[in-house]
Design a protein around this motif. Structure first.
Motif, PDB file in Angstrom:
ATOM      1  N   GLY A  88       1.116  -0.798   0.303  1.00 34.89           N
ATOM      2  CA  GLY A  88       0.219  -0.056   0.341  1.00 34.89           C
ATOM      3  C   GLY A  88       0.730   1.223  -0.117  1.00 34.89           C
ATOM      4  O   GLY A  88       0.694   2.751   0.430  1.00 34.89           O
ATOM      5  N   SER A  89       2.069   1.034  -0.454  1.00 31.93           N
ATOM      6  CA  SER A  89       3.080   2.079  -0.580  1.00 31.93           C
ATOM      7  C   SER A  89       2.737   3.270  -1.043  1.00 31.93           C
ATOM      8  O   SER A  89       2.079   2.876  -2.866  1.00 31.93           O
ATOM      9  CB  SER A  89       4.657   2.088   0.035  1.00 31.93           C
ATOM     10  N   GLN A 149      -4.461  19.070  -9.287  1.00 31.98           N
ATOM     11  CA  GLN A 149      -5.138  18.700  -8.653  1.00 31.98           C
ATOM     12  C   GLN A 149      -4.804  17.438  -8.013  1.00 31.98           C
ATOM     13  O   GLN A 149      -4.058  16.642  -9.192  1.00 31.98           O
ATOM     14  CB  GLN A 149      -7.244  18.934  -8.236  1.00 31.98           C
ATOM     15  N   ILE A 150      -4.757  17.230  -7.056  1.00 31.72           N
ATOM     16  CA  ILE A 150      -4.419  15.246  -6.787  1.00 31.72           C
ATOM     17  C   ILE A 150      -5.705  14.906  -6.182  1.00 31.72           C
ATOM     18  O   ILE A 150      -6.175  15.684  -4.739  1.00 31.72           O
ATOM     19  CB  ILE A 150      -3.391  15.295  -5.747  1.00 31.72           C
ATOM     20  N   VAL A 151      -5.908  14.288  -6.579  1.00 36.43           N
ATOM     21  CA  VAL A 151      -7.558  13.506  -5.856  1.00 36.43           C
ATOM     22  C   VAL A 151      -7.575  11.707  -5.777  1.00 36.43           C
ATOM     23  O   VAL A 151      -7.436  11.354  -6.182  1.00 36.43           O
ATOM     24  CB  VAL A 151      -8.824  13.582  -6.916  1.00 36.43           C
ATOM     25  N   PRO A 152      -7.044  11.724  -4.029  1.00 31.50           N
ATOM     26  CA  PRO A 152      -7.130  10.168  -3.511  1.00 31.50           C
ATOM     27  C   PRO A 152      -8.451   9.732  -3.886  1.00 31.50           C
ATOM     28  O   PRO A 152      -9.727   9.778  -3.257  1.00 31.50           O
ATOM     29  CB  PRO A 152      -6.763  10.845  -2.049  1.00 31.50           C
ATOM     30  N   LEU A 153      -8.128   8.151  -3.799  1.00 30.52           N
ATOM     31  CA  LEU A 153      -9.724   7.814  -4.461  1.00 30.52           C
ATOM     32  C   LEU A 153      -9.874   7.206  -3.418  1.00 30.52           C
ATOM     33  O   LEU A 153     -11.097   6.520  -3.305  1.00 30.52           O
ATOM     34  CB  LEU A 153      -9.546   6.914  -5.611  1.00 30.52           C
ATOM     35  N   SER A 154      -8.950   6.282  -2.585  1.00 34.28           N
ATOM     36  CA  SER A 154      -8.835   5.244  -1.199  1.00 34.28           C
ATOM     37  C   SER A 154      -8.082   5.309  -0.290  1.00 34.28           C
ATOM     38  O   SER A 154      -7.132   5.855  -1.135  1.00 34.28           O
ATOM     39  CB  SER A 154      -9.251   3.940  -1.394  1.00 34.28           C
ATOM     40  N   LYS A 155      -7.330   4.510   0.458  1.00 32.67           N
ATOM     41  CA  LYS A 155      -6.439   3.789   1.049  1.00 32.67           C
ATOM     42  C   LYS A 155      -5.911   3.160   1.030  1.00 32.67           C
ATOM     43  O   LYS A 155      -6.500   2.475   0.701  1.00 32.67           O
ATOM     44  CB  LYS A 155      -5.797   4.994   2.203  1.00 32.67           C
ATOM     45  N   GLY A 156      -4.682   2.617   0.983  1.00 34.40           N
ATOM     46  CA  GLY A 156      -4.449   0.828   1.274  1.00 34.40           C
ATOM     47  C   GLY A 156      -3.038   0.508  -0.247  1.00 34.40           C
ATOM     48  O   GLY A 156      -3.811   1.282  -1.081  1.00 34.40           O
TER      49      GLY A 156
END
Length: 307
Positions: A76-77, A149-156
């Motif tokens: 997940g890094s 823009q940077i849009v995170p979609l989820s984590k992991g």
């Protein structure tokens, strides 16, 4: 066109699969994908170069390109490119051609942070004009961009981050341009695209074909095709699509159809089946299909309208 034969499907829900099980299915089916060969710099000015196939253009005005660095599946890094654009919101999106695909793949290796993939993969860094990261001299096209823009979609593991980039300067190698820079010659661009696993596609040569876009004309549509054409067991969906993209007013006239009967191949079929019968329509359909494959759509129509 006959009803399609029922097909067995393997149906799954992403939530029921691990990332390692889901990623090859999604990445293998959504293909081919263009490749953004992205150069970035970190806060200390160290260069990174890495390819991303989750990439495309999303606007002409303003010129927006988006790529997505996906978190590593094993732990997940986050990718170095993502870390870099947070620190220095500028990138160069380089386009990869077939001549550089092996070197580009080498640049995707997970070198430690701070390692310059230009050197590792043997590419030449050219100073950009409006952004800090350099561009790839060997690339047939490159877009200097600022990150909007940077849009995170989820984590992991497997999580994507949309990096929304606005192009502020573009560079196109002269030999890939059409006359007067009216566009790009796809054969000379010789771009590569990503599929699943270790597979790539080469967008040139025999793999290229043209499809006339329906927004350039208002074709009659599939529903308006004559019944004997629409229900043909010979013509494919692609064949019918070409025929249906012709306007009613562009169809050949009865006189043109009659004149076409003297064409050697048509005349041969008519002489071979002087009494008509079920075999003649089938042979005319096959001839029309051959004409469609050669892009001779109006001649195919003439063949299909012979009675």
């Amino acid at each position: 066109m006959p009803a399609p034969t029922p097909t067995a499907f393997h149906s799954v829900s992403p939530a029921d699969l691990t990332p390692a099980q889901w990623m090859p299915l999604l990445g293998g089916a959504v293909a081919p994908r263009p490749i953004a060969f992205v150069s970035t710099v970190d806060a200390e000015g160290r260069v990174n170069l890495s390819p991303y196939s989750f990439f495309n253009i999303f606007s002409y005005t303003p010129p927006i390109l988006v790529f997505s660095p996906v978190n590593r599946g094993r732990d997940g890094s986050e990718k170095h490119s993502l870390l870099n654009v947070r620190a220095v919101p500028e990138v160069v999106v380089n386009i990869c051609d077939y001549a550089m695909v092996q070197q580009m793949s080498l640049a995707s290796a997970e070198y430690p942070a701070g390692v310059n993939e230009f050197a590792k993969a043997g590419f030449t860094a050219l100073a950009s004009e409006q952004v800090r990261p350099p561009r790839v001299a060997e690339a047939p096209a490159a877009f200097e961009c600022v990150v909007e823009q940077i849009v995170p979609l989820s984590k992991g593991p497997g999580a994507g981050h949309l990096v929304v980039c606005r192009a502020v300067r573009a560079h196109f190698r002269q030999d890939v341009l059409l006359p007067d820079a009216a566009g790009i010659d796809p054969f000379k661009l010789d771009a590569v695209a990503r599929l699943g696993g270790d597979w790539y596609a080469r967008a040139s040569g025999a793999s290229l074909f043209e499809v006339v876009r329906p927004n350039r004309r208002l074709g009659m549509g599939h529903d308006q095709l004559p019944a004997h054409i629409r229900t043909s067991t010979v013509l494919t969906g692609n064949d019918l699509g070409q025929l249906a993209n012709v306007e009613h007013e562009a169809l050949p006239t009865p006189a043109q159809v009659a004149e076409f009967k003297t064409e050697p191949m048509v005349a041969y079929l008519l002489n071979k089946h002087p009494a008509g019968g079920p075999e003649l329509p089938k042979q005319l359909m096959l001839l029309a299909q051959q004409l469609l494959a050669e892009g001779r759509v109006l001649e195919a129509w003439k063949t299909l309208l012979i009675k």
